[in-house]
Motif scaffolding. Sequence first.
Motif, PDB file in Angstrom:
ATOM      1  N   GLU A 150       0.928  -1.223  -0.012  1.00  0.00           N
ATOM      2  CA  GLU A 150       0.042  -0.067   0.036  1.00  0.00           C
ATOM      3  C   GLU A 150       0.729   1.361  -0.076  1.00  0.00           C
ATOM      4  N   LYS A 151       2.287   1.314   0.230  1.00  0.00           N
ATOM      5  CA  LYS A 151       3.036   2.235   0.181  1.00  0.00           C
ATOM      6  C   LYS A 151       4.061   2.196  -0.985  1.00  0.00           C
ATOM      7  N   ARG A 152       3.655   1.566  -1.996  1.00  0.00           N
ATOM      8  CA  ARG A 152       4.708   1.224  -3.241  1.00  0.00           C
ATOM      9  C   ARG A 152       4.773   2.273  -4.256  1.00  0.00           C
ATOM     10  N   GLY A 153       3.548   3.232  -4.385  1.00  0.00           N
ATOM     11  CA  GLY A 153       3.438   3.958  -5.392  1.00  0.00           C
ATOM     12  C   GLY A 153       4.487   5.224  -5.092  1.00  0.00           C
ATOM     13  N   LEU A 154       4.807   5.628  -3.950  1.00  0.00           N
ATOM     14  CA  LEU A 154       5.776   6.793  -4.136  1.00  0.00           C
ATOM     15  C   LEU A 154       7.078   6.317  -4.528  1.00  0.00           C
ATOM     16  N   ALA A 175      -9.619   2.629  -8.184  1.00  0.00           N
ATOM     17  CA  ALA A 175      -9.504   4.028  -8.335  1.00  0.00           C
ATOM     18  C   ALA A 175      -8.320   4.790  -8.264  1.00  0.00           C
ATOM     19  N   ALA A 176      -7.501   4.222  -7.259  1.00  0.00           N
ATOM     20  CA  ALA A 176      -6.256   4.832  -6.729  1.00  0.00           C
ATOM     21  C   ALA A 176      -5.271   4.455  -7.771  1.00  0.00           C
ATOM     22  N   ARG A 177      -5.157   3.338  -8.263  1.00  0.00           N
ATOM     23  CA  ARG A 177      -4.016   2.823  -9.304  1.00  0.00           C
ATOM     24  C   ARG A 177      -4.824   2.920 -11.008  1.00  0.00           C
ATOM     25  N   MET A 201       2.495   9.552 -15.270  1.00  0.00           N
ATOM     26  CA  MET A 201       2.283   9.146 -14.110  1.00  0.00           C
ATOM     27  C   MET A 201       1.699   7.602 -14.040  1.00  0.00           C
ATOM     28  N   ILE A 202       1.501   7.176 -15.327  1.00  0.00           N
ATOM     29  CA  ILE A 202       0.947   5.788 -15.292  1.00  0.00           C
ATOM     30  C   ILE A 202       2.083   4.872 -14.786  1.00  0.00           C
ATOM     31  N   PHE A 203       3.238   5.004 -15.080  1.00  0.00           N
ATOM     32  CA  PHE A 203       4.527   4.155 -14.789  1.00  0.00           C
ATOM     33  C   PHE A 203       4.463   3.694 -13.436  1.00  0.00           C
ATOM     34  N   PRO A 204       4.503   4.279 -12.576  1.00  0.00           N
ATOM     35  CA  PRO A 204       4.612   3.799 -11.016  1.00  0.00           C
ATOM     36  C   PRO A 204       3.157   3.507 -10.439  1.00  0.00           C
ATOM     37  N   LEU A 205       2.128   3.606 -11.096  1.00  0.00           N
ATOM     38  CA  LEU A 205       0.831   3.516 -10.592  1.00  0.00           C
ATOM     39  C   LEU A 205       0.659   2.103 -11.111  1.00  0.00           C
TER      40      LEU A 205
END
Length: 439
Positions: free
Chosen positions: A146-150, A305-307, A347-351
């Motif tokens: 849950e904290k891998r986006g950043l 929604a978030a990803r 923005m799509i790459f990390p998400l």
Amino acid sequence: MTSTSLKASRRPSVGERNESRAQAWSLTVIVVVLYIVNWSDKAILGLVAQPLAEEFGLSASQIGLVGSGFFLTFTIGGFFAGPLDKLMSVRWSLVLLSLVWAATMLPIIAVASFAVLLVSRLALGFAEGPTSALAYTAVYSWHPPEKRGLPGAWITAGSSIAKIAVAPLLALVIAAWGWRPAFVVLAVIGAAWCGVWLATWKEGPYAKGPQSSAAGTEEEQPKVPWGKIFRTPTFLGGAAAMFAMYALVTVVLTWLPSYFEVGLGYSRLQSGTMFAFPSIVSLVSLVVSSYISDKLLGRGISSRAARGVLSGAGLLFCGLSLVLLPMIGVPVLVVVVVSLGYGIGSMIFPLLNAAISEICPPKQLAGALGVFLALMSLGGLVAPYLVGVIVDAASSPAAGYATAFQVFGIVAAVAAVIALITVNPERDARRLLGPTVKA
């Protein structure tokens, strides 16, 4: 609450597995530096495209062929991320790859020719192919799902940092001393990174997955058939979106300085410096969108929604922006539109990488990401060459470049709609990993 538990509650620097968050982020930074080197090696072709064309008498189609050739072997190399992860630890695999990158910088200096340029870029592409999957796997071992986006955003931001900080410096080197010293600089930096990595890296506590047993040992998750992972809507829709955006990335890497110089009339030094503008927007977009995505997940908002929705909306904005380019006749406004569209689409790459990490067992993550990113890089096989063909056939370089970017804008918009409909990590995780996965 006891005094002991009170003290424990005041330790924000320690995660749920007692890992040091300072250590997690310091090691993440080292991987980000690797990614900066990685993308600097890619970006050098765009910076030296015109000097090489002048020295070797190359056409736009030939330069585009070199760019597409790189991404051909880059795609093939991506499929080796999983086998390489099984053969050796990520510690040594990334050292091996980095040393190969450095070595590929040198042949063109010793024997300057189109054939040597092509072969060296093919070798570089093959060695860089597995890197992204292994880099994400290494960093994810230090961060819960849950904290891998950043942290994933900062890895991806390495490409932006390379174009913001390194590309202008390389442009100055090229302007002052020619293109050859720029290759030497990249070779030295790549070799130097290995020393820092070997002295600092160790595997993080999440390498075996997010679940712990009551005794504190890792619960092994059963292996999922690869075909089931690759056929999920999240994987397929995410791959379509990544394909479209990465095609645009390869075009920017290979052609954007030439577009600014030949198409819009800016000087070579100005074009090399302005190469950073889309990446500045991308850097901000990556960090902000990933921070928002992680926060949304932390507050119970769905991963869909978030990803999925957030990344699809960013790619849709990118595509629609680029569709407008042929209608814009002011060079400054063209630079602004390209910068905003490309930057927000990134923005799509990390998400989406984080979304893939949610749907497969941790032990299969490197292999799944390797295939996912290899499919993504297929966009680079034809994109640079296609731009060269369009520019050579156009009435003017400016018209050719604008038309080419419009084509990739249409592709991005279509792929964005696909991603908005299909990407749902929670649904697909339940199908693959069982009903115990958090909804």
